[in-house]
Enzyme design. Sequence first.
Site: not given
Ligand code: DGL
Length: 258
Positions: A69, A179
Amino acid sequence: MIGVIDSGLGGLSVLKEIHHLMPNHSLHYIGDSAWCPYGNKSYPEIQKRVSGIIDYLISNKAEIIVIACNSATIASVEYLRAEYPIPIVGMEPGVKPAVQITKTGTIGVFATEASLAGEKFHKLVTSHAQDIRVITQPCPEFVSHVEKGELDGAEVEKTIKKYAEPMLIGNADTIVLGCTHYPFLKNAISELYPEFSLIDTGVAVAKQVLRRAPSQDDNHPSPIFKFQTTGDAEHATKLLPELCSDFRQYRFDILYGI
Ligand code: DGL
């Protein structure tokens, strides 16, 4: 055991690359879907969630943690590396590769608000994209689409156009998917905007995990794969075959108490 963490289901885009590279390694995935999105949360809040999940993973034999993430990495990776004795691998938006391939000298970065606000992100841009124009765009609705399992269709297209048009107008030719949820919309984005080169760092992170992970114990050749969510386990289980076909027969269990 490799512990993999995301705010929800996005980290499966990274888990899939780790599994392709290291098929014999056990994986324990935790999606914090009850707290998703992380993108609009404060750094202390994100740190607290991620530390709780890491404690749980370590008590379940994780020997290396992958923060799959970008938002959680930007918000907490330095703190976590100081806090825990095991290797912690994080994400980094693919600004460096984007700078290498842009022909127009303008790149776009799709990421969460939390990632774009981070000092780590600003440093990345100042050190690697000095002579390049960088257009940033928070894309919270991409995360909602992926969490609902909406990877194409009219609503998704509408959202993509909203986020991508400013990139086109600004003459960007290369877009960083900063993301881990966004790679699941790669096909939908490419169909609407074939002119964009899309960069995600799932494979690069998987290679880093391969370098840092302890080698698999030959006495235990059959890997274990565990999927847990703080959110709706039935829903996550239903989406698993589409998001990660290698694990189509697996289930998500609910993770309580974190
Ligand atoms: N998958 C996440 C990232 O790479 C975050 C998405 C979220 O929860 O806002 O930032």
